[in-house]
Design a protein around this motif. Structure first.
Motif, PDB file in Angstrom:
ATOM      1  N   VAL A  42       0.814  -1.222   0.000  1.00 51.87           N
ATOM      2  CA  VAL A  42       0.000   0.000   0.000  1.00 51.87           C
ATOM      3  C   VAL A  42       0.847   1.271   0.000  1.00 51.87           C
ATOM      4  O   VAL A  42       0.338   2.354  -0.295  1.00 51.87           O
ATOM      5  CB  VAL A  42      -0.974   0.022   1.205  1.00 51.87           C
ATOM      6  CG1 VAL A  42      -2.102  -0.984   1.011  1.00 51.87           C
ATOM      7  CG2 VAL A  42      -0.235  -0.223   2.512  1.00 51.87           C
ATOM      8  N   ASN A  43       2.133   1.155   0.297  1.00 53.26           N
ATOM      9  CA  ASN A  43       3.016   2.324   0.232  1.00 53.26           C
ATOM     10  C   ASN A  43       3.540   2.574  -1.183  1.00 53.26           C
ATOM     11  O   ASN A  43       4.340   3.490  -1.410  1.00 53.26           O
ATOM     12  CB  ASN A  43       4.194   2.185   1.206  1.00 53.26           C
ATOM     13  CG  ASN A  43       5.095   0.999   0.879  1.00 53.26           C
ATOM     14  OD1 ASN A  43       4.944   0.338  -0.146  1.00 53.26           O
ATOM     15  ND2 ASN A  43       6.043   0.732   1.765  1.00 53.26           N
ATOM     16  N   GLY A  44       3.072   1.738  -2.130  1.00 53.26           N
ATOM     17  CA  GLY A  44       3.452   1.910  -3.521  1.00 53.26           C
ATOM     18  C   GLY A  44       4.678   1.133  -3.932  1.00 53.26           C
ATOM     19  O   GLY A  44       5.011   1.077  -5.122  1.00 53.26           O
ATOM     20  N   MET A 110      -7.640  -0.223  -0.135  1.00 52.49           N
ATOM     21  CA  MET A 110      -6.639  -0.872   0.720  1.00 52.49           C
ATOM     22  C   MET A 110      -5.758   0.173   1.397  1.00 52.49           C
ATOM     23  O   MET A 110      -5.485   0.079   2.605  1.00 52.49           O
ATOM     24  CB  MET A 110      -5.762  -1.822  -0.102  1.00 52.49           C
ATOM     25  CG  MET A 110      -6.434  -3.096  -0.550  1.00 52.49           C
ATOM     26  SD  MET A 110      -5.356  -4.066  -1.660  1.00 52.49           S
ATOM     27  CE  MET A 110      -3.916  -4.319  -0.623  1.00 52.49           C
ATOM     28  N   GLN A 111      -5.326   1.169   0.639  1.00 53.17           N
ATOM     29  CA  GLN A 111      -4.506   2.241   1.207  1.00 53.17           C
ATOM     30  C   GLN A 111      -5.263   2.980   2.300  1.00 53.17           C
ATOM     31  O   GLN A 111      -4.702   3.296   3.353  1.00 53.17           O
ATOM     32  CB  GLN A 111      -4.079   3.205   0.106  1.00 53.17           C
ATOM     33  CG  GLN A 111      -3.061   2.631  -0.853  1.00 53.17           C
ATOM     34  CD  GLN A 111      -2.703   3.603  -1.951  1.00 53.17           C
ATOM     35  OE1 GLN A 111      -3.571   4.197  -2.591  1.00 53.17           O
ATOM     36  NE2 GLN A 111      -1.405   3.784  -2.186  1.00 53.17           N
ATOM     37  N   PRO A 120       0.710  -1.754  11.004  1.00 56.10           N
ATOM     38  CA  PRO A 120       2.170  -1.702  11.134  1.00 56.10           C
ATOM     39  C   PRO A 120       2.861  -2.697  10.209  1.00 56.10           C
ATOM     40  O   PRO A 120       4.087  -2.758  10.178  1.00 56.10           O
ATOM     41  CB  PRO A 120       2.391  -2.081  12.600  1.00 56.10           C
ATOM     42  CG  PRO A 120       1.279  -3.028  12.903  1.00 56.10           C
ATOM     43  CD  PRO A 120       0.095  -2.549  12.089  1.00 56.10           C
ATOM     44  N   PHE A 121       2.071  -3.480   9.486  1.00 59.66           N
ATOM     45  CA  PHE A 121       2.613  -4.522   8.619  1.00 59.66           C
ATOM     46  C   PHE A 121       2.321  -4.200   7.147  1.00 59.66           C
ATOM     47  O   PHE A 121       1.499  -3.336   6.827  1.00 59.66           O
ATOM     48  CB  PHE A 121       2.026  -5.892   8.972  1.00 59.66           C
ATOM     49  CG  PHE A 121       0.526  -5.893   9.164  1.00 59.66           C
ATOM     50  CD1 PHE A 121      -0.348  -5.843   8.089  1.00 59.66           C
ATOM     51  CD2 PHE A 121      -0.015  -5.942  10.448  1.00 59.66           C
ATOM     52  CE1 PHE A 121      -1.721  -5.848   8.269  1.00 59.66           C
ATOM     53  CE2 PHE A 121      -1.383  -5.944  10.650  1.00 59.66           C
ATOM     54  CZ  PHE A 121      -2.241  -5.893   9.556  1.00 59.66           C
ATOM     55  N   ALA A 122       2.992  -4.912   6.268  1.00 55.00           N
ATOM     56  CA  ALA A 122       2.762  -4.746   4.837  1.00 55.00           C
ATOM     57  C   ALA A 122       1.365  -5.248   4.473  1.00 55.00           C
ATOM     58  O   ALA A 122       0.889  -6.247   5.013  1.00 55.00           O
ATOM     59  CB  ALA A 122       3.820  -5.515   4.049  1.00 55.00           C
ATOM     60  N   TYR A 123       0.710  -4.537   3.557  1.00 55.46           N
ATOM     61  CA  TYR A 123      -0.603  -4.930   3.065  1.00 55.46           C
ATOM     62  C   TYR A 123      -0.512  -4.931   1.545  1.00 55.46           C
ATOM     63  O   TYR A 123      -0.451  -3.880   0.913  1.00 55.46           O
ATOM     64  CB  TYR A 123      -1.661  -3.953   3.565  1.00 55.46           C
ATOM     65  CG  TYR A 123      -3.102  -4.353   3.308  1.00 55.46           C
ATOM     66  CD1 TYR A 123      -3.479  -5.681   3.079  1.00 55.46           C
ATOM     67  CD2 TYR A 123      -4.118  -3.391   3.309  1.00 55.46           C
ATOM     68  CE1 TYR A 123      -4.793  -6.038   2.865  1.00 55.46           C
ATOM     69  CE2 TYR A 123      -5.437  -3.734   3.105  1.00 55.46           C
ATOM     70  CZ  TYR A 123      -5.772  -5.055   2.874  1.00 55.46           C
ATOM     71  OH  TYR A 123      -7.087  -5.405   2.655  1.00 55.46           O
ATOM     72  N   LEU A 124      -0.467  -6.115   0.952  1.00 57.30           N
ATOM     73  CA  LEU A 124      -0.160  -6.302  -0.455  1.00 57.30           C
ATOM     74  C   LEU A 124      -1.399  -6.665  -1.261  1.00 57.30           C
ATOM     75  O   LEU A 124      -2.322  -7.302  -0.749  1.00 57.30           O
ATOM     76  CB  LEU A 124       0.883  -7.413  -0.620  1.00 57.30           C
ATOM     77  CG  LEU A 124       2.100  -7.375   0.310  1.00 57.30           C
ATOM     78  CD1 LEU A 124       2.985  -8.587   0.043  1.00 57.30           C
ATOM     79  CD2 LEU A 124       2.880  -6.086   0.135  1.00 57.30           C
ATOM     80  N   GLN A 125      -1.387  -6.281  -2.525  1.00 57.37           N
ATOM     81  CA  GLN A 125      -2.484  -6.626  -3.421  1.00 57.37           C
ATOM     82  C   GLN A 125      -2.047  -7.733  -4.378  1.00 57.37           C
ATOM     83  O   GLN A 125      -1.052  -7.593  -5.090  1.00 57.37           O
ATOM     84  CB  GLN A 125      -2.932  -5.411  -4.236  1.00 57.37           C
ATOM     85  CG  GLN A 125      -4.131  -5.710  -5.151  1.00 57.37           C
ATOM     86  CD  GLN A 125      -4.505  -4.526  -6.021  1.00 57.37           C
ATOM     87  OE1 GLN A 125      -3.635  -3.829  -6.534  1.00 57.37           O
ATOM     88  NE2 GLN A 125      -5.793  -4.289  -6.183  1.00 57.37           N
TER      89      GLN A 125
END
Length: 209
Positions: A42-44, A110-111, A120-125
């Motif tokens: 989500v941070n790109g 999602m973002q 605090p964790f990665a959130y991936l698509q």
């Protein structure tokens, strides 16, 4: 409305149990070696398992923005990450849902969810849903604990649910994921390596069904 919510969860749970997984039938089993992947966070930025050099493993969790079960587990996933990421087992969340079938699971949503909940964790698509099919995930949430081997591979150590009460964290009596992680950290065998994931069925794109 509050009284109806447990009934809604019960109905969703029954539906999830009765609905067969049409795509992900031949995924990883406990003891298999998982293949690394590269997905958009989500941070790109793109993320792979190999990126965190000090990771002893990962808690890979297939989850989403829209499922009531997934929402109920968000705070527990945050707590799990905060407890075990410093010990080498961070949470990595993956949204497997097709955006056409579930617009609320778009990357932009999602973002927003990650920001609102302060993940605090990665959130991936998983836009292509290929990683989801490879793992064999069928529900949101569906959890896979990976352990890094001495050869640098990612062995599947546990598959299933985070705990034994989706509806009420105060009534949890079995913390499956924590038990598995504690065993890994103590270099002991995991007593229960598989439980049934309870949640919403993954929303597959029409071409994948």
């Amino acid at each position: 409305m509050q009284r109806q919510f447990p009934l809604l969860l019960l109905l969703l749970s029954v539906f999830a149990l009765l609905t067969s997984a049409m795509v992900a039938q031949n995924g990883y089993q406990v003891g298999d070696v998982a293949t690394d992947f590269t997905l958009k966070n989500v941070n790109g930025q793109m993320m792979s398992l190999k990126d965190q050099k000090n990771a002893k493993g990962y808690v890979v969790t297939f989850t989403c923005n829209t499922c009531p079960f997934a929402k109920l587990y968000e705070d527990r996933l945050i707590q799990l990450h905060q407890k075990y990421a410093p010990l080498g087992y961070p949470v990595v969340a993956i949204n497997p849902n097709d955006v056409t079938a579930s617009p609320g699971d778009s990357f932009e949503q999602m973002q927003k969810r990650a920001k609102d909940k302060k993940f605090p964790f990665a959130y991936l698509q998983d836009e292509s849903q290929e990683v989801t099919k490879r793992f064999g995930a069928t529900r949101t949430p569906h959890l896979y604990i990976l352990q890094k081997t001495s050869q640098g591979q990612w062995k599947v150590a546990y598959i299933g649910a985070l705990d034994n009460n989706a509806g009420d964290p105060e009534k949890v009596t079995e913390r499956y994921a924590e038990n598995a992680l504690n065993s890994l950290l103590a270099n002991q065998p995991i007593a229960q390596t598989f439980t049934k994931a309870i949640g919403c069925t993954i929303k597959w794109r029409a071409s994948a069904q």
